[in-house]
Design a protein around this motif. Structure first.
Motif, short mmCIF file in Angstrom:
data_model
loop_
_atom_site.label_atom_id
_atom_site.label_comp_id
_atom_site.label_asym_id
_atom_site.label_seq_id
_atom_site.Cartn_x
_atom_site.Cartn_y
_atom_site.Cartn_z
N HIS A 1 16.53 42.20 40.79
CA HIS A 1 17.10 43.25 40.24
C HIS A 1 18.42 43.11 39.70
N ASP A 2 18.43 42.87 38.32
CA ASP A 2 19.73 42.41 37.46
C ASP A 2 20.52 43.81 37.02
N ASP A 3 21.61 44.18 37.78
CA ASP A 3 22.16 45.41 37.47
C ASP A 3 23.63 44.69 36.95
N PRO A 4 24.05 45.11 36.00
CA PRO A 4 25.72 44.85 35.43
C PRO A 4 26.58 45.44 36.25
N ALA A 5 26.27 46.56 37.17
CA ALA A 5 27.32 47.19 37.67
C ALA A 5 27.49 46.38 39.16
N VAL A 6 26.71 45.33 39.32
CA VAL A 6 27.03 44.63 40.65
C VAL A 6 27.39 43.02 40.09
N THR A 7 28.07 42.38 40.15
CA THR A 7 28.55 40.98 39.89
C THR A 7 29.03 40.21 41.05
N ILE A 8 28.76 39.10 40.85
CA ILE A 8 29.46 38.04 41.81
C ILE A 8 30.34 36.92 41.04
N ARG A 9 31.53 36.73 41.63
CA ARG A 9 32.65 35.98 40.98
C ARG A 9 32.99 34.80 41.93
N PRO A 10 33.55 33.76 41.63
CA PRO A 10 34.26 32.88 42.69
C PRO A 10 35.28 33.61 43.40
N SER A 11 35.49 33.22 44.68
CA SER A 11 36.75 33.69 45.21
C SER A 11 37.93 32.66 45.21
N THR A 12 38.87 33.20 44.57
CA THR A 12 39.93 32.60 44.02
C THR A 12 41.39 32.65 44.82
N SER A 13 41.71 34.01 44.93
CA SER A 13 42.87 34.44 45.26
C SER A 13 42.98 34.81 46.82
N GLN A 14 44.39 35.19 47.21
CA GLN A 14 44.67 35.26 48.46
C GLN A 14 44.10 36.60 48.83
N GLU A 15 44.09 37.40 47.93
CA GLU A 15 43.45 38.75 47.99
C GLU A 15 42.10 38.61 48.31
N ASP A 16 41.23 37.83 47.82
CA ASP A 16 39.92 37.59 47.93
C ASP A 16 39.85 37.02 49.71
N PHE A 17 40.46 35.96 49.80
CA PHE A 17 40.54 35.42 51.06
C PHE A 17 40.57 36.38 52.26
N GLU A 18 41.81 37.43 52.01
CA GLU A 18 42.00 38.58 53.19
C GLU A 18 40.62 39.42 53.20
N ALA A 19 39.97 39.64 52.09
CA ALA A 19 38.91 40.47 52.07
C ALA A 19 37.80 39.82 52.74
N GLU A 20 37.67 38.53 52.54
CA GLU A 20 36.57 37.70 53.39
C GLU A 20 36.76 37.65 54.75
#
Length: 275
Positions: A136-155
């Motif tokens: 299922h390829d839906d442009p509303a859902v994407t994946i991107r590299p985790s790079t920031s401190q904010e990303d880290f905290e979300a993880e």
């Protein structure tokens, strides 16, 4: 860190044990290749200069998984018992750590050993391989590299909410993953907002998916299926077979993976050591 020679010896021993035993061992090769020099996590037994016994420890938060093997030409010599005792002594230096013993479901030698020590069955885990299925390829859902401190905290918060880690355990585990840099870490976004996370390890010509989580409040909206489809598409277009693991008791995740074209091909059992 294991040397190239040690890694090769472990792989050669694994090949022999799997061929004779008719099962597959879970040795977490990506973790073996990126060991922390400060920790003693691997235990070896040699006979006449030949590696005939190995046990590896793998830390996940407050849990340590142990997997090992002994060459089929050296049965009933107490080799695995010796390796296991040394590993338990090392792990016990850590506080509040649960030891889980991992064994292929069909391994009779493992069952015999487990029957001789104080342990209880914890959970079964399926290894699954993507065979075919609608992506299922839906442009509303994407994946991107985790790079920031904010990303880290979300993880961190996703580990706590979805996998039962304490915040400190999640922080330590994810920090180590980033330092080892052995896996690609991605943030899942839905309509521009962080919705989940996923890790991908490319090892020995295979792609393995780990740490797949979607925020609880966003589950049931198809976000996980669409994110997983994107990862499978990316990896399969590289020519890599795609694998993942799921606990047998996680019926929701199992159904999701099967709907995306994954099929079970092997299972592992986990036993909690009652020290």
């Amino acid at each position: 860190m294991l040397t190239k020679e040690q890694l090769q010896q472990v792989k050669e021993l694994q090949t022999v044990c799997e061929k004779v035993g008719g099962f597959q061992l879970k040795l977490n090769e990506d973790m073996l290749e990126t060991r922390n020099e400060e920790s003693k996590e691997d235990f070896f037994h040699y006979e006449d200069g030949r590696l005939v016994g190995f046990l590896g420890c793998y830390g996940f938060g407050n849990k340590v998984e142990m997997t090992g093997m002994v060459h089929p030409d050296y049965p009933r010599k107490g080799i695995f018992k010796k390796l296991f005792s040394a590993a338990v002594a090392e792990v016990k230096k850590q506080e509040n750590t649960t030891i889980l013993l991992n064994a292929p479901s069909t391994s009779q030698s493992a069952k015999k050993f487990l029957n001789r020590i104080p342990c209880t069955f914890e959970v079964a885990e399926y290894q699954m391989k993507w065979e075919a299925g609608e992506l299922h390829d839906d442009p509303a859902v994407t994946i991107r590299p985790s790079t920031s401190q904010e990303d880290f905290e979300a993880e961190i918060q996703l580990e706590v909410a979805c996998f039962g880690f304490t915040e400190q355990e999640a922080r330590n585990f994810n920090q180590r993953m980033k330092e080892l840099n052995s896996e690609d870490m991605f943030i899942i976004e839905a309509e521009g907002q962080t919705a989940g996370k996923i890790r991908v390890s490319e090892t020995n010509g295979e792609a393995w998916i780990y740490g797949f989580a979607v925020s609880r409040e966003l589950q049931g909206k198809g976000i996980g299926r669409k994110a997983l489809s994107k990862v499978v598409k990316i990896e399969s277009e590289k020519g890599l077979p795609v694998f993942l693991e799921v606990e047998a008791r996680n019926a929701h995740a199992l159904k999701l993976y099967e709907s995306c074209g994954f099929r079970s091909y092997h299972s592992q059992d986990y036993y909690k050591y009652e020290s």
